[in-house]
Design an enzyme around this catalytic site. Sequence first.
Site, PDB file in Angstrom:
ATOM      1  N   PRO A  10      19.201  19.043  13.766  1.00 32.24           N
ATOM      2  CG  PRO A  10      21.326  19.813  14.336  1.00 32.24           C
ATOM      3  CD  PRO A  10      20.215  18.938  14.831  1.00 32.24           C
ATOM      4  CG  ASP A  33       8.334  21.176   9.030  1.00 27.31           C
ATOM      5  OD1 ASP A  33       7.164  21.107   8.660  1.00 27.31           O
ATOM      6  OD2 ASP A  33       8.693  21.570  10.157  1.00 27.31           O
ATOM      7  CE  LYS A  55       5.127  27.843   7.074  1.00 25.15           C
ATOM      8  NZ  LYS A  55       5.412  26.609   7.808  1.00 25.15           N
ATOM      9  N   GLY A  87      12.268  19.811  11.898  1.00 25.36           N
ATOM     10  CA  GLY A  87      13.698  20.070  12.068  1.00 25.36           C
ATOM     11  C   GLY A  87      13.989  20.554  13.483  1.00 25.36           C
ATOM     12  N   GLY A  88      15.161  20.213  13.995  1.00 29.36           N
ATOM     13  CA  GLY A  88      15.552  20.678  15.325  1.00 29.36           C
ATOM     14  C   GLY A  88      14.650  20.111  16.395  1.00 29.36           C
ATOM     15  CG  ASP A  89      12.691  20.814  20.775  1.00 30.37           C
ATOM     16  OD1 ASP A  89      12.976  19.791  21.427  1.00 30.37           O
ATOM     17  OD2 ASP A  89      11.642  21.469  20.957  1.00 30.37           O
ATOM     18  CG  MET A 168      13.284  31.270  11.209  1.00 31.25           C
ATOM     19  SD  MET A 168      11.584  31.147  11.782  1.00 31.25           S
ATOM     20  CE  MET A 168      11.822  31.224  13.542  1.00 31.25           C
ATOM     21  N   GLY A 197      24.041  23.898   9.250  1.00 29.85           N
ATOM     22  CA  GLY A 197      24.896  23.248  10.244  1.00 29.85           C
ATOM     23  C   GLY A 197      24.657  21.753  10.330  1.00 29.85           C
TER      24      GLY A 197
HETATM   25  C1  LIG Z   1      11.295  27.540  11.745  1.00 31.67           C
HETATM   26  S1  LIG Z   1      12.821  27.551  12.571  1.00 31.67           S
HETATM   27  C2  LIG Z   1      12.774  25.949  13.266  1.00 31.67           C
HETATM   28  C3  LIG Z   1      13.819  25.745  14.318  1.00 31.67           C
HETATM   29  C4  LIG Z   1      13.875  24.296  14.799  1.00 31.67           C
HETATM   30  N1  LIG Z   1      12.662  23.928  15.451  1.00 31.67           N
HETATM   31  C5  LIG Z   1      15.067  24.065  15.719  1.00 31.67           C
HETATM   32  O1  LIG Z   1      14.870  23.781  16.911  1.00 31.67           O
HETATM   33  O2  LIG Z   1      16.202  24.092  15.212  1.00 31.67           O
HETATM   34  C6  LIG Z   1      13.921  27.347  11.197  1.00 31.67           C
HETATM   35  C7  LIG Z   1      15.266  28.021  11.458  1.00 31.67           C
HETATM   36  O3  LIG Z   1      16.104  27.158  12.215  1.00 31.67           O
HETATM   37  C8  LIG Z   1      17.448  27.366  11.824  1.00 31.67           C
HETATM   38  N2  LIG Z   1      17.996  26.096  11.339  1.00 31.67           N
HETATM   39  C9  LIG Z   1      17.371  24.904  11.286  1.00 31.67           C
HETATM   40  N3  LIG Z   1      18.212  23.940  10.862  1.00 31.67           N
HETATM   41  C10 LIG Z   1      19.408  24.535  10.661  1.00 31.67           C
HETATM   42  C11 LIG Z   1      20.685  24.068  10.263  1.00 31.67           C
HETATM   43  N4  LIG Z   1      20.928  22.785   9.981  1.00 31.67           N
HETATM   44  N5  LIG Z   1      21.697  24.973  10.172  1.00 31.67           N
HETATM   45  C12 LIG Z   1      21.500  26.261  10.463  1.00 31.67           C
HETATM   46  N6  LIG Z   1      20.303  26.763  10.857  1.00 31.67           N
HETATM   47  C13 LIG Z   1      19.286  25.907  10.971  1.00 31.67           C
HETATM   48  C14 LIG Z   1      17.441  28.457  10.778  1.00 31.67           C
HETATM   49  O4  LIG Z   1      17.612  29.695  11.440  1.00 31.67           O
HETATM   50  C15 LIG Z   1      16.052  28.313  10.222  1.00 31.67           C
HETATM   51  O5  LIG Z   1      15.641  29.511   9.589  1.00 31.67           O
END
Ligand SMILES: C[S@@+](CC[C@H](N)C(=O)[O-])C[C@H]1O[C@@H](n2cnc3c(N)ncnc32)[C@H](O)[C@@H]1O
Length: 250
Positions: A10, A33, A55, A87-89, A168, A197
């Site tokens: 994150p 990204d 994007k 980002g994230g997974d 999102m 976060g």
């Molecule tokens: C396209 S989704 C991708 C999610 C990502 N693959 C994940 O597992 O966290 C993007 C959304 O993830 C959330 N997000 C990603 N990073 C974040 C962070 N550091 N703090 C809060 N929300 C986050 C938000 O809701 C954002 O709109």
Amino acid sequence: MSVHLVGAGPGDPGLLTRRGAELLELADVVIHDRLVDPRVLALVNPRAELVDVGKRPGATPSSAQADLHELLVTYGLRGGVVVRLQGGDPLLFGRGGEELDALFAAGIEAEVVPGVSSALGVPASLGMPLTHRGLASAVTIVSGHDVDAGSVDWSKLSDDHVTLVVLMGVAQRRAIRLALVGAGRSPVTPCAVIERGTTPSQRIVHTTLGALDRVDVDPPAVLVIGEVARARGGIGATRPLTTRPVAAAI
Ligand SMILES: C[S@@+](CC[C@H](N)C(=O)[O-])C[C@H]1O[C@@H](n2cnc3c(N)ncnc32)[C@H](O)[C@@H]1O
């Protein structure tokens, strides 16, 4: 020929997996990204080519995704260590599954390196348990992006013992509130909105479902809806929280 789909976590680079960090050091090209934290990008091999595929303004989501698949295939066929950094997974709301399909269709192997999803890692880093005996026995992770499009049946998400984590969802807070309250979820259900976060600019806003669209919050944010959202910074908290309690107006 292979491409590595790597989850960046994150934000906090300490949450990157060891395999992810190793691949960033070895990379010849990193296709990333916009949401990937600059502190994670700083770990990339300085000789690597960095390609930002955030994007483009004016691009439709499907054309942008098709262009991205083409780019991944082009770099994959070229060889070297190609990292697709998300980002994230990479496989949770990251369209990583579609990218895998495109690579396989082109005969390119792919490795998936899981990442700490914001859905789990952001609340956890605040000491906010998504399940907690007596409060929540299950958790549902849902995208708020298309709440009006009907791709998710929000009327099935009304169980008070199930924590909802919405990604999102910032722009769709009104529709989310209407859908959940309409389905029978109480307007006094606690909610936490956690912006950015695990980054230095993290901010957490506590509110209720009934007031969810009256709080001033910005994306990217994780919305936690359910009794567990009352918890603030337990023993698992890794950094001081900037809390801004909001009156539970309904
Ligand atoms: C396209 S989704 C991708 C999610 C990502 N693959 C994940 O597992 O966290 C993007 C959304 O993830 C959330 N997000 C990603 N990073 C974040 C962070 N550091 N703090 C809060 N929300 C986050 C938000 O809701 C954002 O709109």
